[in-house]
Write a protein that holds these residues in place. Sequence first.
Motif, PDB file in Angstrom:
ATOM      1  N   VAL A 111      -2.451   1.156  -6.559  1.00 29.09           N
ATOM      2  CA  VAL A 111      -2.253   1.870  -5.289  1.00 29.09           C
ATOM      3  C   VAL A 111      -1.255   1.127  -4.402  1.00 29.09           C
ATOM      4  CG1 VAL A 111      -3.416   2.578  -3.165  1.00 29.09           C
ATOM      5  CG2 VAL A 111      -4.469   3.037  -5.351  1.00 29.09           C
ATOM      6  N   LEU A 112      -1.316  -0.207  -4.407  1.00 26.58           N
ATOM      7  CA  LEU A 112      -0.342  -0.977  -3.629  1.00 26.58           C
ATOM      8  C   LEU A 112       1.073  -0.761  -4.150  1.00 26.58           C
ATOM      9  CD1 LEU A 112      -2.188  -4.362  -3.021  1.00 26.58           C
ATOM     10  CD2 LEU A 112      -1.598  -2.618  -1.340  1.00 26.58           C
ATOM     11  N   ILE A 113       1.234  -0.727  -5.460  1.00 23.85           N
ATOM     12  CA  ILE A 113       2.556  -0.485  -6.036  1.00 23.85           C
ATOM     13  C   ILE A 113       3.031   0.924  -5.710  1.00 23.85           C
ATOM     14  CG2 ILE A 113       3.772  -0.189  -8.232  1.00 23.85           C
ATOM     15  CD1 ILE A 113       2.151  -2.602  -9.253  1.00 23.85           C
ATOM     16  N   LEU A 114       2.137   1.909  -5.785  1.00 20.79           N
ATOM     17  CA  LEU A 114       2.514   3.279  -5.427  1.00 20.79           C
ATOM     18  C   LEU A 114       2.902   3.386  -3.954  1.00 20.79           C
ATOM     19  CD1 LEU A 114      -0.127   5.443  -7.328  1.00 20.79           C
ATOM     20  CD2 LEU A 114       2.303   5.213  -7.823  1.00 20.79           C
ATOM     21  N   ALA A 115       2.194   2.673  -3.093  1.00 20.64           N
ATOM     22  CA  ALA A 115       2.528   2.709  -1.672  1.00 20.64           C
ATOM     23  C   ALA A 115       3.853   1.998  -1.390  1.00 20.64           C
ATOM     24  CB  ALA A 115       1.405   2.075  -0.858  1.00 20.64           C
ATOM     25  N   LEU A 116       4.118   0.894  -2.107  1.00 23.00           N
ATOM     26  CA  LEU A 116       5.368   0.169  -1.903  1.00 23.00           C
ATOM     27  C   LEU A 116       6.579   0.941  -2.418  1.00 23.00           C
ATOM     28  CD1 LEU A 116       4.309  -3.493  -2.720  1.00 23.00           C
ATOM     29  CD2 LEU A 116       4.920  -2.555  -0.494  1.00 23.00           C
ATOM     30  N   THR A 117       6.398   1.670  -3.502  1.00 19.79           N
ATOM     31  CA  THR A 117       7.511   2.440  -4.045  1.00 19.79           C
ATOM     32  C   THR A 117       7.714   3.757  -3.325  1.00 19.79           C
ATOM     33  OG1 THR A 117       6.079   3.423  -5.722  1.00 19.79           O
ATOM     34  CG2 THR A 117       7.317   1.423  -6.338  1.00 19.79           C
ATOM     35  N   GLY A 118       6.770   4.165  -2.506  1.00 14.02           N
ATOM     36  CA  GLY A 118       6.903   5.404  -1.754  1.00 14.02           C
ATOM     37  C   GLY A 118       6.337   6.608  -2.466  1.00 14.02           C
ATOM     38  N   ALA A 119       5.705   6.427  -3.605  1.00 13.35           N
ATOM     39  CA  ALA A 119       5.108   7.555  -4.327  1.00 13.35           C
ATOM     40  C   ALA A 119       3.919   8.119  -3.564  1.00 13.35           C
ATOM     41  CB  ALA A 119       4.695   7.124  -5.725  1.00 13.35           C
ATOM     42  N   VAL A 120       3.236   7.266  -2.813  1.00  7.62           N
ATOM     43  CA  VAL A 120       2.131   7.688  -1.961  1.00  7.62           C
ATOM     44  C   VAL A 120       2.550   7.426  -0.525  1.00  7.62           C
ATOM     45  CG1 VAL A 120      -0.262   7.235  -1.329  1.00  7.62           C
ATOM     46  CG2 VAL A 120       0.398   7.194  -3.704  1.00  7.62           C
ATOM     47  N   SER A 121       2.538   8.453   0.286  1.00  6.37           N
ATOM     48  CA  SER A 121       2.955   8.305   1.673  1.00  6.37           C
ATOM     49  C   SER A 121       1.861   7.614   2.484  1.00  6.37           C
ATOM     50  CB  SER A 121       3.251   9.671   2.279  1.00  6.37           C
ATOM     51  OG  SER A 121       3.522   9.548   3.653  1.00  6.37           O
ATOM     52  N   THR A 122       2.253   6.575   3.184  1.00  5.45           N
ATOM     53  CA  THR A 122       1.272   5.847   3.999  1.00  5.45           C
ATOM     54  C   THR A 122       1.080   6.495   5.357  1.00  5.45           C
ATOM     55  OG1 THR A 122       3.018   4.381   4.783  1.00  5.45           O
ATOM     56  CG2 THR A 122       1.742   3.665   2.867  1.00  5.45           C
ATOM     57  N   THR A 123       1.934   7.453   5.714  1.00  8.25           N
ATOM     58  CA  THR A 123       1.809   8.096   7.020  1.00  8.25           C
ATOM     59  C   THR A 123       1.009   9.385   6.969  1.00  8.25           C
ATOM     60  OG1 THR A 123       3.918   9.221   6.669  1.00  8.25           O
ATOM     61  CG2 THR A 123       3.968   7.103   7.826  1.00  8.25           C
ATOM     62  N   ARG A 124       0.944  10.028   5.809  1.00 10.44           N
ATOM     63  CA  ARG A 124       0.155  11.262   5.692  1.00 10.44           C
ATOM     64  C   ARG A 124      -1.316  10.938   5.563  1.00 10.44           C
ATOM     65  NH1 ARG A 124       2.894  14.342   1.195  1.00 10.44           N
ATOM     66  NH2 ARG A 124       0.912  13.836   0.241  1.00 10.44           N
ATOM     67  N   ARG A 125      -2.122  11.667   6.301  1.00  7.30           N
ATOM     68  CA  ARG A 125      -3.559  11.421   6.301  1.00  7.30           C
ATOM     69  C   ARG A 125      -4.167  11.827   4.959  1.00  7.30           C
ATOM     70  NH1 ARG A 125      -8.269  14.455   9.086  1.00  7.30           N
ATOM     71  NH2 ARG A 125      -9.777  12.776   9.288  1.00  7.30           N
ATOM     72  N   GLY A 126      -4.887  10.898   4.342  1.00  6.04           N
ATOM     73  CA  GLY A 126      -5.600  11.183   3.108  1.00  6.04           C
ATOM     74  C   GLY A 126      -4.802  10.976   1.837  1.00  6.04           C
ATOM     75  N   SER A 127      -3.512  10.659   1.947  1.00  8.91           N
ATOM     76  CA  SER A 127      -2.728  10.518   0.717  1.00  8.91           C
ATOM     77  C   SER A 127      -3.069   9.223  -0.020  1.00  8.91           C
ATOM     78  CB  SER A 127      -1.232  10.583   1.021  1.00  8.91           C
ATOM     79  OG  SER A 127      -0.842   9.481   1.802  1.00  8.91           O
ATOM     80  N   ILE A 128      -3.383   8.168   0.709  1.00  9.38           N
ATOM     81  CA  ILE A 128      -3.774   6.919   0.040  1.00  9.38           C
ATOM     82  C   ILE A 128      -5.133   7.086  -0.633  1.00  9.38           C
ATOM     83  CG2 ILE A 128      -4.416   4.517   0.436  1.00  9.38           C
ATOM     84  CD1 ILE A 128      -2.168   4.275   2.350  1.00  9.38           C
ATOM     85  N   LEU A 129      -6.048   7.799   0.019  1.00  6.17           N
ATOM     86  CA  LEU A 129      -7.355   8.051  -0.596  1.00  6.17           C
ATOM     87  C   LEU A 129      -7.209   8.889  -1.857  1.00  6.17           C
ATOM     88  CD1 LEU A 129     -10.412   7.776  -0.477  1.00  6.17           C
ATOM     89  CD2 LEU A 129     -10.454   9.828   0.948  1.00  6.17           C
ATOM     90  N   ALA A 130      -6.347   9.907  -1.806  1.00  6.66           N
ATOM     91  CA  ALA A 130      -6.107  10.723  -2.998  1.00  6.66           C
ATOM     92  C   ALA A 130      -5.464   9.882  -4.098  1.00  6.66           C
ATOM     93  CB  ALA A 130      -5.216  11.909  -2.652  1.00  6.66           C
TER      94      ALA A 130
END
Length: 167
Positions: free
Chosen positions: A76-95
């Motif tokens: 999840v950290l790698i996905l967040a760093l690469t931008g595959a998971v948006s850290t600003t959209r609500r619930g995208s990190i949980l998904a």
Amino acid sequence: SFVLVLLLTAFLTIILMRVLKNDFSRYMELDEETMEEEESGWKLIHGDVFRFPENSSLFCAAVGTGLQLMLCTFGVLILALTGAVSTTRRGSILAGCIVVYCITSFISGYASTNLYLKMNGKAWTRCVLLAATLFPLPVAAVFMIVNTIALGHGSTSALPFGTIFTL
């Protein structure tokens, strides 16, 4: 802070080396007859290091689940760093967490079963099922309790039981 960590590690290493040196020199001075009569310190537990645990299936399931959660966190950290998971959209990190947890589920089963078979275990299917439910069941139980309390207080963020069982 890094220097402080290095200093504390150095102090701990020095203290540990002194203790081990004193123990080792004391054990080397004793002759064989007194050694058999009186053992103390780390000599008492040297046989326990290679002994298998009492409940090896639970231990192996915990190791497999821990490995899965660690890889899930890194994923999840790698996905967040690469931008595959948006850290600003609500619930995208949980998904993203749920998807990566499901993708890495085979790692937990493989690691726990491999360790269990190395410990001469016979019921490997029980170990796999335990590894599959060791993390999700307590999380679901805590969620249900918190959701029930939220429903009792009339919270709008609580999910109705019908919706939970439909999902």
